[in-house]
Design a protein around this motif. Structure first.
Motif, short mmCIF file in Angstrom:
data_model
loop_
_atom_site.label_atom_id
_atom_site.label_comp_id
_atom_site.label_asym_id
_atom_site.label_seq_id
_atom_site.Cartn_x
_atom_site.Cartn_y
_atom_site.Cartn_z
N ASP A 74 0.85 -1.19 0.00
CA ASP A 74 0.00 0.00 0.00
C ASP A 74 0.89 1.24 0.00
O ASP A 74 1.30 1.72 1.06
N GLY A 75 1.23 1.70 -1.18
CA GLY A 75 2.11 2.85 -1.34
C GLY A 75 2.53 2.96 -2.79
O GLY A 75 2.00 2.27 -3.66
N GLU A 76 3.49 3.83 -3.04
CA GLU A 76 3.98 4.03 -4.41
C GLU A 76 5.12 3.07 -4.70
O GLU A 76 5.92 2.75 -3.81
N ILE A 77 5.19 2.65 -5.95
CA ILE A 77 6.18 1.66 -6.36
C ILE A 77 7.08 2.22 -7.46
O ILE A 77 6.60 2.86 -8.40
N PHE A 78 8.37 1.97 -7.31
CA PHE A 78 9.34 2.29 -8.35
C PHE A 78 9.90 0.97 -8.85
O PHE A 78 10.25 0.10 -8.06
N VAL A 79 9.98 0.83 -10.17
CA VAL A 79 10.46 -0.40 -10.80
C VAL A 79 11.68 -0.03 -11.65
O VAL A 79 11.57 0.78 -12.56
N THR A 80 12.82 -0.63 -11.32
CA THR A 80 14.01 -0.37 -12.13
C THR A 80 14.13 -1.44 -13.22
O THR A 80 13.75 -2.59 -13.02
N LEU A 81 14.65 -1.02 -14.34
CA LEU A 81 14.90 -1.92 -15.47
C LEU A 81 16.36 -1.79 -15.89
O LEU A 81 16.80 -0.71 -16.31
N ASP A 82 17.11 -2.86 -15.75
CA ASP A 82 18.46 -2.90 -16.27
C ASP A 82 18.32 -2.73 -17.78
O ASP A 82 17.53 -3.45 -18.42
N CYS A 137 6.18 3.76 -11.09
CA CYS A 137 7.02 4.50 -12.02
C CYS A 137 8.17 3.59 -12.43
O CYS A 137 8.82 2.99 -11.58
N GLN A 138 8.40 3.49 -13.73
CA GLN A 138 9.47 2.64 -14.26
C GLN A 138 10.71 3.50 -14.51
O GLN A 138 10.60 4.61 -15.04
N ILE A 139 11.87 2.97 -14.14
CA ILE A 139 13.12 3.69 -14.31
C ILE A 139 14.11 2.81 -15.06
O ILE A 139 14.49 1.75 -14.57
N GLU A 140 14.52 3.25 -16.22
CA GLU A 140 15.56 2.54 -16.96
C GLU A 140 16.91 2.99 -16.42
O GLU A 140 17.13 4.17 -16.18
N LYS A 141 17.80 2.01 -16.21
CA LYS A 141 19.14 2.34 -15.72
C LYS A 141 20.16 1.55 -16.53
O LYS A 141 19.91 0.43 -16.90
N ASN A 142 21.29 2.17 -16.79
CA ASN A 142 22.31 1.50 -17.61
C ASN A 142 23.48 0.99 -16.79
O ASN A 142 24.49 0.57 -17.33
#
Length: 181
Positions: A39-47, A90-95
């Protein structure tokens, strides 16, 4: 108080693809349950890598193409994607291993409110630990928790070592398997 969940790199290539493992596959149901009940906000990282991955510093040390942007292996594991369908995330792309954007994004999302961060994902000893330590460096007074049951490392030994490292840096580690004597 705001609550944030960070889902680190739960992508096909890390679950059952190019760098997948039995341990990674085993945590998926626990990660799905964590996401669904959060129950809250989610951040999803993508390699996220490009076609020239093998020419990068990482590619020279780990010569296994993975998480190439736009490929099937880059996408989220289907079960994880399904769990996220009705969630605010929120999706975050990371390199690279740690997302340098994540601390600022969480800070912006919190506004002036106090917050906590819980983390799950893959791989404990590379990307989870990198992101956890980045967040702890930015927010030393914030309660940061890693759910060991929802994480897997490159090997079980490296998973445990990363959990030790995070615990020694004042990151809460929960649901850790009891050590057998």
């Amino acid at each position: 108080m705001k609550k944030f969940l960070v889902v680190v790199d739960m992508q096909k290539d890390f679950v059952d693809g190019a760098l997948g493992s039995k341990e990674a596959q085993e945590i998926v149901p626990f990660a799905v349950e964590k996401i669904k009940s959060f129950d809250g906000e989610i951040f999803v990282t993508l390699d996220t890598h490009k076609e020239d991955y093998l020419n990068t510093s990482e590619g020279k040390k780990l010569p296994v193409p993975h998480c190439i942007s736009g490929t099937d292996g880059w996408t989220l594991d289907k079960n994880i994607a399904d769990a996220l369908k009705n969630k605010n995330y929120c999706q975050i792309e990371k390199n690279t291993f740690g997302s340098v954007d994540l601390p600022e994004m969480i800070g912006n999302a919190s506004g002036e409110e106090e917050f906590t961060v819980e983390m799950i994902g893959l791989c404990t000893d590379i990307c989870v630990v990198s992101n956890a330590l980045l967040l702890k460096a930015f927010y030393p007074e914030v309660e940061i928790t890693v759910d060991a049951k929802c994480c897997a490392g490159v090997t079980p030994k490296l998973h445990e070592s990363a959990l030790d490292t995070m615990a020694s840096c004042q990151i809460n580690v929960i649901n850790r398997k009891e050590e057998v004597n």
